[in-house]
Structure formats: C-alpha cells, structure tokens
Design a protein around this motif. Structure first.
Motif, PDB file in Angstrom:
ATOM      1  N   GLN A 350      16.542 -38.854 -52.213  1.00 19.40           N
ATOM      2  CA  GLN A 350      15.131 -38.869 -51.831  1.00 19.40           C
ATOM      3  C   GLN A 350      15.081 -39.337 -50.379  1.00 19.40           C
ATOM      4  N   MET A 351      14.765 -38.413 -49.471  1.00 19.35           N
ATOM      5  CA  MET A 351      14.938 -38.684 -48.057  1.00 19.35           C
ATOM      6  C   MET A 351      13.619 -38.803 -47.315  1.00 19.35           C
ATOM      7  N   LYS A 352      13.713 -39.408 -46.124  1.00 19.53           N
ATOM      8  CA  LYS A 352      12.550 -39.615 -45.284  1.00 19.53           C
ATOM      9  C   LYS A 352      13.012 -39.649 -43.838  1.00 19.53           C
ATOM     10  N   VAL A 353      12.242 -39.023 -42.956  1.00 15.81           N
ATOM     11  CA  VAL A 353      12.569 -39.032 -41.534  1.00 15.81           C
ATOM     12  C   VAL A 353      12.246 -40.413 -40.972  1.00 15.81           C
ATOM     13  N   THR A 354      13.239 -41.068 -40.374  1.00 12.53           N
ATOM     14  CA  THR A 354      13.044 -42.424 -39.836  1.00 12.53           C
ATOM     15  C   THR A 354      13.167 -42.479 -38.320  1.00 12.53           C
ATOM     16  N   LYS A 355      13.864 -41.525 -37.709  1.00 12.56           N
ATOM     17  CA  LYS A 355      14.015 -41.496 -36.257  1.00 12.56           C
ATOM     18  C   LYS A 355      13.792 -40.080 -35.754  1.00 12.56           C
ATOM     19  N   PHE A 356      13.199 -39.982 -34.536  1.00 18.44           N
ATOM     20  CA  PHE A 356      12.946 -38.682 -33.934  1.00 18.44           C
ATOM     21  C   PHE A 356      13.216 -38.798 -32.441  1.00 18.44           C
ATOM     22  N   TRP A 357      14.159 -37.994 -31.978  1.00 19.37           N
ATOM     23  CA  TRP A 357      14.492 -37.973 -30.553  1.00 19.37           C
ATOM     24  C   TRP A 357      14.104 -36.625 -29.978  1.00 19.37           C
ATOM     25  N   LEU A 358      13.423 -36.639 -28.850  1.00 16.66           N
ATOM     26  CA  LEU A 358      13.104 -35.426 -28.110  1.00 16.66           C
ATOM     27  C   LEU A 358      13.800 -35.531 -26.765  1.00 16.66           C
ATOM     28  N   GLY A 359      14.794 -34.663 -26.555  1.00 20.60           N
ATOM     29  CA  GLY A 359      15.640 -34.850 -25.380  1.00 20.60           C
ATOM     30  C   GLY A 359      16.419 -36.138 -25.536  1.00 20.60           C
ATOM     31  N   GLN A 360      16.333 -36.992 -24.523  1.00 19.16           N
ATOM     32  CA  GLN A 360      17.038 -38.270 -24.567  1.00 19.16           C
ATOM     33  C   GLN A 360      16.094 -39.447 -24.793  1.00 19.16           C
ATOM     34  N   GLU A 361      14.899 -39.166 -25.263  1.00 19.08           N
ATOM     35  CA  GLU A 361      13.908 -40.221 -25.477  1.00 19.08           C
ATOM     36  C   GLU A 361      13.617 -40.364 -26.969  1.00 19.08           C
ATOM     37  N   SER A 362      13.611 -41.604 -27.426  1.00 18.96           N
ATOM     38  CA  SER A 362      13.235 -41.886 -28.814  1.00 18.96           C
ATOM     39  C   SER A 362      11.726 -41.851 -28.930  1.00 18.96           C
ATOM     40  N   MET A 363      11.239 -41.192 -29.992  1.00 19.41           N
ATOM     41  CA  MET A 363       9.795 -41.018 -30.180  1.00 19.41           C
ATOM     42  C   MET A 363       9.225 -41.986 -31.205  1.00 19.41           C
ATOM     43  N   GLU A 364       9.930 -43.082 -31.481  1.00 15.82           N
ATOM     44  CA  GLU A 364       9.449 -44.027 -32.489  1.00 15.82           C
ATOM     45  C   GLU A 364       8.135 -44.675 -32.082  1.00 15.82           C
ATOM     46  N   SER A 473      22.777 -24.943 -24.126  1.00 15.71           N
ATOM     47  CA  SER A 473      23.068 -25.056 -22.688  1.00 15.71           C
ATOM     48  C   SER A 473      21.966 -25.802 -21.941  1.00 15.71           C
ATOM     49  N   HIS A 474      20.782 -25.947 -22.549  1.00 17.79           N
ATOM     50  CA  HIS A 474      19.654 -26.650 -21.944  1.00 17.79           C
ATOM     51  C   HIS A 474      18.954 -27.477 -23.020  1.00 17.79           C
ATOM     52  N   TYR A 475      18.065 -28.347 -22.584  1.00 16.92           N
ATOM     53  CA  TYR A 475      17.265 -29.141 -23.519  1.00 16.92           C
ATOM     54  C   TYR A 475      15.898 -29.416 -22.923  1.00 16.92           C
ATOM     55  N   TYR A 476      14.926 -29.732 -23.806  1.00 19.13           N
ATOM     56  CA  TYR A 476      13.568 -30.066 -23.388  1.00 19.13           C
ATOM     57  C   TYR A 476      13.426 -31.580 -23.258  1.00 19.13           C
ATOM     58  N   ASP A 477      12.619 -32.006 -22.275  1.00 18.85           N
ATOM     59  CA  ASP A 477      12.220 -33.413 -22.239  1.00 18.85           C
ATOM     60  C   ASP A 477      10.815 -33.524 -22.839  1.00 18.85           C
ATOM     61  N   VAL A 478      10.253 -34.727 -22.839  1.00 18.30           N
ATOM     62  CA  VAL A 478       8.962 -34.957 -23.490  1.00 18.30           C
ATOM     63  C   VAL A 478       7.847 -34.160 -22.822  1.00 18.30           C
ATOM     64  N   SER A 479       7.939 -33.997 -21.529  1.00 21.52           N
ATOM     65  CA  SER A 479       6.888 -33.281 -20.796  1.00 21.52           C
ATOM     66  C   SER A 479       6.979 -31.770 -20.974  1.00 21.52           C
ATOM     67  N   GLN A 492      26.344 -38.022 -23.748  1.00 23.84           N
ATOM     68  CA  GLN A 492      25.315 -38.994 -24.148  1.00 23.84           C
ATOM     69  C   GLN A 492      24.655 -38.585 -25.463  1.00 23.84           C
ATOM     70  N   PHE A 493      24.421 -37.277 -25.621  1.00 24.70           N
ATOM     71  CA  PHE A 493      23.837 -36.796 -26.879  1.00 24.70           C
ATOM     72  C   PHE A 493      24.787 -37.054 -28.056  1.00 24.70           C
ATOM     73  N   TYR A 494      26.079 -36.810 -27.850  1.00 27.03           N
ATOM     74  CA  TYR A 494      27.053 -37.068 -28.906  1.00 27.03           C
ATOM     75  C   TYR A 494      27.066 -38.549 -29.295  1.00 27.03           C
ATOM     76  N   GLN A 495      26.947 -39.414 -28.302  1.00 22.86           N
ATOM     77  CA  GLN A 495      26.917 -40.856 -28.586  1.00 22.86           C
ATOM     78  C   GLN A 495      25.677 -41.233 -29.380  1.00 22.86           C
ATOM     79  N   MET A 496      24.550 -40.609 -29.073  1.00 20.41           N
ATOM     80  CA  MET A 496      23.322 -40.857 -29.842  1.00 20.41           C
ATOM     81  C   MET A 496      23.499 -40.408 -31.299  1.00 20.41           C
TER      82      MET A 496
END
Length: 515
Positions: A350-364, A473-479, A492-496
C-alpha cells in the motif's frame, strides 16, 4: 422422438443387412452400432442467440469462422452475452449474475474422490473408534476447515473486472460468462495488459474439464510439508535407535524382576511366573514400542503443525484484513532466506507518494501552482495516460476511487489530489496512438499520444528512475525551462536517486519527447 426415430432406423438397417447376409439379428439390439445423442440444453430466455454448448465449442475448437460468421465477431458475441465491452455487465444486479450462473454455470468444478479419501474410509471401517475420537476432537477445537482448506485459500485469487462501468476486484470463483476481465502484469498471461471477455467458466473450459476428471491425490507439497517430511525422516532414524534401546531396557527390567503390576507385585518371579503371563507382558511391551515407532514418531510432529495451522487460520479469518494474507502464511512460516529489492523492505504493498523532485529541486515545500503550466500539463499526460489504473467518481460530491497496481494507484492519487489532475478531461483532450506495457526487463512503460487541439504528438515514459535517466539528454526546471543534462548534473541526479533508495523509497521518473 428423435432418439426413437434414429434408433429404429438403425435397427431396421441392421436387419436388412443381416437378411442379405443370411444372418439372424434382433431388431432391438443392433449388433454393429452404438448410438450417442447429445441433446443440447435450450438457450436461456435472456440469452436467446447463444447457448453454453456452442460457446464451449467455439473456444475449444478456436473456430474463428464461427466467431465472425455466426456471432459477428467480438462485438456481436458481447452483444449476445448482454455485455458492454467498456462497462462490463451490470454487476449491481444480483438477478443478472444469477441468470448467468443458470445459463452458463459457475467458475467451479466438482472434484472426484481421491485415493486418500478411499484409504480414509477403509481405515474408518476397520477401526471406527479411532475415527469417532478424531471427529470429536476436531469439532471440540471448532476448526470448521474443509479438507485441503489451507490449499484452497491459496487458490482464491482476486481478479480485476469491470462491472457497471466500474473496475473492482472479485474472487476467481465469482467470475461469470460475460465478465470483462482487466489483465495486468503479474496475471497468468504472457506479458503486458489488456481486456478479456469471459466466454466459458468451470467445467466448460479445457482446464476445468481436465481438473474435474484427474485424481488430485498427487505428490505436490508445500514448502512446509517438504521440510516436515525431511525432519520426520530424520526423527524416524533417531526414533528407531531410541525405540530399540527402550525395548531392550524394558525387557531387561522385566526379566530381572524390576517391574511391578497394578497391585504392586513383581511381574516376573522366575519359574513361578506362568508362561502365559510372560507372553502377554512381552507382547504388551513390544506393542507399545511398535506404536511409538509407527504412529507417534512419524505422525506426531506433522499432526501438531497441521492442527496449529488450522487453528491459526480460523483465528485469522475473524480479522477480514488478514484474509488476503492467508495464502502466504504457510510458505512464510517455513522461510529461511528472504530476497528483497534494492530498498530492502517488505510492505503491505500500500503505497503513497512522499517526495517529488522537479529537475534538481525538491517540491515538498511547494504546491502545484509553483509549477509552470507546460510542465504541469506534461505531468498530467505522463501520469494519467501512461497507466493501467483508473480513477472513478460516482457523483459530484463523492470521493475518488482508484484502481490498478499499488504503485499506479499511489501516483494517480498524488496527481489528482496534489496536481489537480482531471482524468476525464484529460482523456477527452487526447487520443492514444500506441502503448508499450511495463515489463520487468525494461522496467519502464510508454505511451504515444496526440493532443486533439493542436495535433502535437508526445511520447511519455515512466519507470525506474535510473533507467529513465539514462535515456534523457535534457531536463525541465521549476520555471519550465529546458536545460542540458551534462555529466556533472547526471551524476547529481544519480546521487539523489541513491539517497531516496537508501531511505526505502521506490523511485519513479517521468520523461517525454515531442515527435
């Protein structure tokens, strides 16, 4: 009338042939003919255009011409079965379910008596006293468990079906002809997902026909039974040695005059003891030892474990939340090594989303309003279209109901509640072009979709974060700006991802490409 007509015609035909050959033959007993007449059951008034026997033959013979020519393909067959391929049968109408049971049968089969059952009856006839004692003991403990009850619990599989437009789970024994079954990863299919129209159940299927005729007294064992048998074999060997020593000690004690009867008198007193008493006493000692070897040692431990499992199963049945776990109890009880995934967790699924990252920013600490409109739209498409789950809402004031895999339900719940995704509006604004189902090798799924307002096509991917990241090859930031994914940022993404995995989180990534 049909039987009499055919039988008589065959009889007269035989008589004519016999007369030509100068042979005598009874007109009532044709010597060279065996008549078998299969009288089909008339169709149910509710299903006038189809009957059980024709459906059975259609499936068993895989007759595509009959499917297309007689029934008009899958759509025509569904119409004959009063089924909507999108919304299923009317599952809320118990009368409809009852009519389908009467017309086509239930998804069960009658087992023939097994060899074990016949041996049980034979032993009961030889020694009814033991059977009476066992029956009394079983009822006093209040088991109420049928033969093979522990195994039957494992076979009560829950199936996803669509009834009355809603996706729900029912027991495999409650499936009826006309049901639309939603197949998914993990079901007994090759791969992927899809829908299946049920046309045969129970003994009308090839599997049911086979299982209703074979003898179920097989050597198939559960892991616990295998371990018990191995342990019992070891106990037998040790028990034989111990029993032999016990026999020697008892006989030595008896013949040395160290045993006494119920009155306190010495049982063996040399020549004064009658031969008949000696024989009776020795036979009693040997009988007691043989009883230990034959009954107590090999059957004691398995019986104790079986009674414990049966009692525990009944206790767990009282808690409805535990019913789904019954099928794993016996197996888990004998486990010595458990292999888990990279998060090293065992969960209730029984799962629940607890963390959300957009690009390299945490959206908590952020809400959906801080996400750019174009990225939010892409997230809605990636979540709502690239899934086998569904979202239902009965009325405007009722709560949402989610179905699908545990991971899929958790992501859908998060998208609806946190990202304000409107599933119905999304499906109306887009059309699906191609779907690639999730599989354990690629660890990802994809969907190709077209927006109806501007005809743009996007491919959306969803899957294990490290697998999806390797494709990008690319990623979106918050903006909403697109940035190049170089080696430094990729690391850095792999470390996250590794950080979340070490916290026992299942990491899912979304990606897209405009084509």
């Amino acid at each position: 009338m049909a039987f009499v007509t055919i039988y008589c015609s065959r009889a007269f035909s035989s008589c004519l042939k016999a007369k030509k050959n100068n042979k005598k033959v009874s007109p009532f007993l044709p010597s060279n003919s065996v008549i078998v007449i299969d009288v089909p059951k008339p169709p149910h008034p509710r299903f006038r255009n189809i009957d059980k026997s024709s459906l059975t033959q259609l499936v068993k013979k895989k007759n595509l011409n009959q499917l297309v020519g007689k029934h008009g393909g899958v759509q025509g067959l569904a119409s004959d079965l009063k089924t909507n391929l999108e919304n299923g049968i009317n599952g809320d109408d118990e009368e409809d379910i009852s009519r389908r049971h009467k017309a086509f049968g239930s998804n069960t089969y009658q087992r023939p008596p097994t060899k074990r059952f016949y041996r049980f009856v034979w032993e009961a006839l030889k020694d009814p006293t033991i059977i009476i004692l066992l029956v009394c003991a079983a009822f006093s403990l209040g088991f109420g468990i049928k033969e093979n009850g522990l195994k039957e619990g494992c076979k009560n599989i829950q199936i996803d079906v669509v009834r009355n437009g809603m996706r729900q789970q029912v027991s495999i024994f409650e499936i009826v002809v006309g049901d639309v079954v939603r197949l998914k990863i993990g079901d007994q299919v090759a791969d992927g997902f899809g829908r299946m129209l049920v046309t045969s159940v129970g003994i009308s299927t090839t599997w049911g026909e086979m299982m209703s005729t074979i003898n179920h007294d097989t050597n198939e064992q559960t892991p616990l039974q295998a371990r018990l048998n191995k342990l019992t074999s070891t106990i037998d060997k040790v028990g034989l040695v111990v029993t032999f020593l016990v026999l020697v000690v008892l006989l030595v004690r008896y013949f040395t005059g160290n045993t006494k009867d119920a009155n306190g008198n010495t049982e063996f007193n040399g020549n004064k003891t009658k031969v008949n008493d000696i024989i009776n006493c020795v036979v009693g000692i040997v009988a007691a030892v043989v009883t230990i070897v034959v009954v107590a040692i090999p059957e004691g431990l398995p019986l104790a474990v079986t009674l414990t499992l049966a009692y525990s199963m009944k206790r767990m049945m009282a808690d409805q939340a535990m019913v789904k776990k019954l099928s794993t109890c016996e197996t888990m009880g004998s486990a010595t090594v458990i292999c888990t995934d990279k998060t090293s967790t065992l969960t209730l699924n029984q799962m629940k989303v607890t963390k959300f990252w957009l690009g390299q920013e945490s959206m908590e600490e952020r809400n959906s309003t801080s996400i750019s409109d174009n990225v939010l739209e892409l997230l809605h498409q990636g979540v709502g279209l690239n899934t086998t789950g569904t979202v239902y809402k009965y009325t405007s004031g009722s709560e949402f109901e989610f179905s699908g895999s545990p991971t899929g339900k958790a992501i859908l719940f998060w998208a609806v509640m946190e990202l304000n995704m409107d599933m119905e509006k999304l499906k109306q604004s887009c059309s699906i072009l191609y779907v690639e189902a999730f599989n354990s090798t690629k660890k990802r799924s994809s969907v190709s979709m077209r927006k109806k307002d501007d005809n743009t096509i996007n491919v959306h991917w969803k899957g294990a974060a490290e697998m999806v990241l390797a494709m990008c090859s690319h990623y979106y930031d918050v903006s909403g700006e697109i940035k190049v994914l170089d080696d430094v940022e990729r690391k850095q993404f792999y470390q996250m991802i590794q950080g979340m995995a070490s916290s026992s989180l299942r990491c899912i990534a979304f990606a897209h490409k405009k084509v």
